[in-house]
Write a protein that holds these residues in place. Structure first.
Motif, PDB file in Angstrom:
ATOM      1  N   ARG A  37       0.829  -1.209   0.000  1.00 45.70           N
ATOM      2  CA  ARG A  37       0.000   0.000   0.000  1.00 45.70           C
ATOM      3  C   ARG A  37       0.864   1.259   0.000  1.00 45.70           C
ATOM      4  O   ARG A  37       0.572   2.229  -0.704  1.00 45.70           O
ATOM      5  CB  ARG A  37      -0.917  -0.025   1.208  1.00 45.70           C
ATOM      6  N   ARG A  38       1.930   1.245   0.793  1.00 48.98           N
ATOM      7  CA  ARG A  38       2.849   2.391   0.835  1.00 48.98           C
ATOM      8  C   ARG A  38       3.527   2.560  -0.530  1.00 48.98           C
ATOM      9  O   ARG A  38       3.722   3.670  -1.006  1.00 48.98           O
ATOM     10  CB  ARG A  38       3.886   2.167   1.942  1.00 48.98           C
ATOM     11  N   LYS A  66       1.162   4.297  -2.755  1.00 47.59           N
ATOM     12  CA  LYS A  66       1.090   5.733  -2.426  1.00 47.59           C
ATOM     13  C   LYS A  66       2.284   6.498  -2.996  1.00 47.59           C
ATOM     14  O   LYS A  66       2.133   7.613  -3.499  1.00 47.59           O
ATOM     15  CB  LYS A  66       1.006   5.930  -0.917  1.00 47.59           C
ATOM     16  N   LYS A  87       1.750   6.802  -6.691  1.00 46.13           N
ATOM     17  CA  LYS A  87       0.682   7.756  -6.991  1.00 46.13           C
ATOM     18  C   LYS A  87       1.184   9.188  -6.847  1.00 46.13           C
ATOM     19  O   LYS A  87       0.873  10.063  -7.646  1.00 46.13           O
ATOM     20  CB  LYS A  87      -0.526   7.526  -6.095  1.00 46.13           C
ATOM     21  N   ARG A  88       1.982   9.404  -5.825  1.00 43.76           N
ATOM     22  CA  ARG A  88       2.538  10.746  -5.579  1.00 43.76           C
ATOM     23  C   ARG A  88       3.419  11.174  -6.753  1.00 43.76           C
ATOM     24  O   ARG A  88       3.391  12.331  -7.164  1.00 43.76           O
ATOM     25  CB  ARG A  88       3.357  10.701  -4.284  1.00 43.76           C
ATOM     26  N   HIS A 101      -4.122   7.227  -9.957  1.00 46.24           N
ATOM     27  CA  HIS A 101      -4.223   5.932  -9.279  1.00 46.24           C
ATOM     28  C   HIS A 101      -3.958   4.776 -10.239  1.00 46.24           C
ATOM     29  O   HIS A 101      -3.233   3.835  -9.905  1.00 46.24           O
ATOM     30  CB  HIS A 101      -5.626   5.811  -8.668  1.00 46.24           C
ATOM     31  N   LYS A 134      -1.000   2.019 -10.022  1.00 45.71           N
ATOM     32  CA  LYS A 134      -1.226   0.577  -9.918  1.00 45.71           C
ATOM     33  C   LYS A 134      -0.425  -0.168 -10.981  1.00 45.71           C
ATOM     34  O   LYS A 134       0.176  -1.206 -10.711  1.00 45.71           O
ATOM     35  CB  LYS A 134      -2.718   0.249 -10.080  1.00 45.71           C
ATOM     36  N   ARG A 153       3.258  -0.156  -9.970  1.00 45.97           N
ATOM     37  CA  ARG A 153       3.499  -1.090  -8.866  1.00 45.97           C
ATOM     38  C   ARG A 153       3.544  -2.529  -9.392  1.00 45.97           C
ATOM     39  O   ARG A 153       4.411  -3.312  -8.991  1.00 45.97           O
ATOM     40  CB  ARG A 153       2.410  -0.946  -7.800  1.00 45.97           C
TER      41      ARG A 153
END
Length: 99
Positions: A66-67, A70, A73-74, A79, A83, A86
């Motif tokens: 999850r981190r 984030k 995304k930053r 989003h 994804k 990631r």
């Protein structure tokens, strides 16, 4: 639904045969060609990862998915892009573990 030739109802309208539409060049826009994929792979191999990508890989190693999302995304703004990035990084990690 096929037209019936009647003026009312769900299938109202004149009976016609559908025309096949020609495939337009714009329909393949954004599709990855073999050459582009090859060039990008070579560049990725030579240049390596960006610093934020290295950080994401470290987070994935620790198990903080999850981190990692984030952080992506930053850096990337949306989003969906985060994804995808990631997933790309976790695939890279799996590939390295396989060897």
């Amino acid at each position: 639904m096929a037209r019936t030739g009647i003026a009312v109802g769900l299938t109202k309208g004149h009976v016609v045969t559908k025309k096949e539409k020609a495939v337009r060049p714009a329909n393949r826009k954004g599709r990855l060609s073999k050459r582009v994929k090859f060039v990008r792979d070579i560049i990725r191999e030579v240049a390596g990862q960006a610093p934020y990508e290295k950080r994401v890989i470290e987070l994935l190693k620790v198990g903080k998915d999850r981190r990692a999302l984030k952080v992506c995304k930053r850096k990337l703004g949306t989003h969906i892009r985060a994804k995808r990035k990631r997933e790309e990084m976790s695939a890279l990690l799996r590939k390295v573990h396989k060897k």
